[in-house]
Design an enzyme around this catalytic site. Structure first.
Site, PDB file in Angstrom:
ATOM      1  N   SER A 160       0.839  -1.205   0.000  1.00  0.00           N
ATOM      2  CA  SER A 160       0.000   0.000   0.000  1.00  0.00           C
ATOM      3  C   SER A 160       0.871   1.251   0.000  1.00  0.00           C
ATOM      4  O   SER A 160       0.586   2.228  -0.691  1.00  0.00           O
ATOM      5  CB  SER A 160      -0.944  -0.007   1.204  1.00  0.00           C
ATOM      6  OG  SER A 160      -0.209   0.130   2.389  1.00  0.00           O
ATOM      7  N   ARG A 162       0.423   3.465  -3.285  1.00  0.00           N
ATOM      8  CA  ARG A 162      -0.237   4.746  -3.069  1.00  0.00           C
ATOM      9  C   ARG A 162       0.568   5.881  -3.681  1.00  0.00           C
ATOM     10  O   ARG A 162       0.062   6.697  -4.447  1.00  0.00           O
ATOM     11  CB  ARG A 162      -0.453   4.998  -1.584  1.00  0.00           C
ATOM     12  CG  ARG A 162      -1.153   6.328  -1.308  1.00  0.00           C
ATOM     13  CD  ARG A 162      -1.297   6.610   0.163  1.00  0.00           C
ATOM     14  NE  ARG A 162      -1.997   5.529   0.858  1.00  0.00           N
ATOM     15  CZ  ARG A 162      -1.426   4.675   1.678  1.00  0.00           C
ATOM     16  NH1 ARG A 162      -0.133   4.777   1.917  1.00  0.00           N
ATOM     17  NH2 ARG A 162      -2.114   3.733   2.273  1.00  0.00           N
ATOM     18  N   ASN A 198      -0.556   7.877  -7.119  1.00  0.00           N
ATOM     19  CA  ASN A 198      -0.827   9.318  -7.071  1.00  0.00           C
ATOM     20  C   ASN A 198       0.048  10.102  -8.033  1.00  0.00           C
ATOM     21  O   ASN A 198      -0.431  10.968  -8.761  1.00  0.00           O
ATOM     22  CB  ASN A 198      -0.626   9.836  -5.656  1.00  0.00           C
ATOM     23  CG  ASN A 198      -1.894   9.737  -4.842  1.00  0.00           C
ATOM     24  OD1 ASN A 198      -2.795  10.535  -5.019  1.00  0.00           O
ATOM     25  ND2 ASN A 198      -1.976   8.749  -3.989  1.00  0.00           N
TER      26      ASN A 198
END
Lengths: 280, 156
Positions: free
Chosen positions: A203, A207, A211
């Site tokens: 994660s 992440r 992004n």
């Protein structure tokens, strides 16, 4: 920038921008990495350059540190360090001398790598191809999953190390066996705990990667507005639109890159804090 | 996903950077901040101490002032007393001096009176003799009537 207005040109433009400068085991047609032994030279180059920048600036500042009244830049750095150590103190139980520098490194380095995203998307690739003859260049290291995964795996290694060190092998094993549902659901617990542990580095890495990749893509699309649609008088409409959109996304993205760097840092602290607490 | 050897390179870069940041940035800055914190704490402590010292000094000064005031009052009282004494002494002296002078004057007056009386006595004898001679029509022999004259003079 691709001048042709057909869809293929647009796709090619984006594809071109999302292709790393690959050396080693690369596909000769797509220039993508074909096997494990392929090195994204641009990713390594920019991240290492930014790392060197950090070290050089710190070393230069370190040579004339003022105890009494710090000047502008030292003040700024002290502010960042105060902020990071404040986060560590708030989240991390006890004392571990590696946590705060780790958090600081992650925050500053990730922020700097993310910041490469704010440099106009075509500037560095154009310089690279025009001056140096390098055809492919992806300037934002954090849009390469290798970079984000490298950091999250390092953090993961630390998590495992401290779990063993603090809880002991038996304690760590007990966490897998009896967490979160107690001793009657051992198989379920093992699956849940393994997933939970593996989710941490994944994660973290995904992440940040997601992004920044998405942010880069939006910049590319905004760049395409002027590039592909500006034909003749249409440029009067599309060019200002591109400028406004680009500025808007730039400002928004400035928040995003800071936020992502902050999240990576805080989650690192939190995960390591969890590894340091006996009672999970 | 294209995970490749870049991952390894980035891990090495990250760990190296971590080491450098710890060495070049974190430790010096942390030492610096700790030193500054200590300096500020010391400064505050010194300020507190200074304040305390000031309070003590003020208290001491007040005590000194009080002492000085009481001393001054005492000296003043003593001076007043001494002044009174001197005045009293002076008065006493003046009185005795006056008395002495009065006595001296009185004695002198008496002496003078005695002397006048003695003179007068001498003269009275002569006058009495002359007066008596005149009355008797003859000369009074002073030697013959010395006892009488003496008695007469003694009566004056």
């Amino acid at each position: 920038m691709s001048g042709s207005s057909d869809g293929g040109g647009t796709v090619a433009y984006i594809q071109h921008h999302l292709t790393n400068l690959c050396v080693g085991d690369c596909d000769p047609v797509t220039h993508k990495a074909a096997g494990f032994w392929a090195l994204h030279l641009d990713t390594v180059f920019f991240s290492v350059m930014l790392g060197i920048l950090m070290i050089v600036v710190s070393a230069r500042m370190g040579r004339n540190l003022a105890t009494g009244t710090p000047g502008g830049f030292q003040n700024f750095v002290e502010m960042i360090i105060d902020f990071v150590s404040g986060q560590v103190k708030d989240t991390f139980p006890g004392h571990n001398p590696i946590i705060a520098p780790l958090a600081l490194t992650i925050f500053v380095w990730v922020w700097l790598m993310n910041f490469m995203d704010l440099i106009p998307v075509d500037l560095l690739p154009m310089i690279a191809s025009g001056v140096l003859g390098i055809e492919y260049l992806k300037v934002v290291p954090t849009t390469d999953l290798n970079t984000t995964l490298a950091m999250s795996l390092t953090v993961f290694a630390l998590i495992i190390y401290y779990n063993f060190k603090i809880k002991g092998a038996a304690g760590y094993l007990k966490m897998f066996l009896f967490h979160p549902f107690g001793k009657f659901f051992v198989p379920v617990n093992i699956v849940m705990s393994v997933i939970e542990e593996l989710a941490k580095p994944l994660s973290l890495a995904l992440r940040l990667f997601g992004n920044l990749f998405a942010g880069e893509l939006v910049f590319l699309l905004i760049a395409l507005i002027g590039g592909t649609m500006a034909v003749g008088l249409g440029a009067l409409i599309w060019f200002p639109l591109q400028v406004v959109l680009d500025l808007g996304w730039l400002i928004f993205h400035l928040l995003v890159i800071t936020l992502q760097a902050f999240i990576f840092m805080v989650l690192t602290i939190v995960y390591l804090a969890m590894a340091h607490t006996e009672d999970h | 996903m294209n995970i490749n050897v870049t991952l390894i390179a980035q891990i090495i870069a990250f760990v190296t950077l971590l080491w450098f940041v710890n060495r070049v940035l974190w430790n010096p800055m942390n030492d610096l901040l700790a030193a500054r914190q200590k300096r500020i704490a010391d400064g505050l402590a010194a300020a507190d101490k200074g304040k305390h010292d000031l309070e003590l000094a003020e208290k001491r000064a007040k005590e000194h002032l009080m002492e000085a005031k009481s001393q001054a009052a005492e000296i003043l009282a003593q001076a007043e007393k001494r002044g009174n004494e001197i005045v009293e002494e002076a008065k006493e002296k003046a009185r005795t001096e006056g008395e002495r002078q009065l006595a001296a004057a009185k004695a002198e007056i008496e002496q003078e009176a005695n002397r006048a009386r003695e003179q007068l006595r001498g003269k009275v004898a002569a006058v009495a003799a002359a007066g008596a001679g005149r009355i008797l029509g003859r000369e009074v022999d002073e030697k013959a009537h010395a006892d009488l004259l003496k008695d007469l003079v003694g009566q004056i």
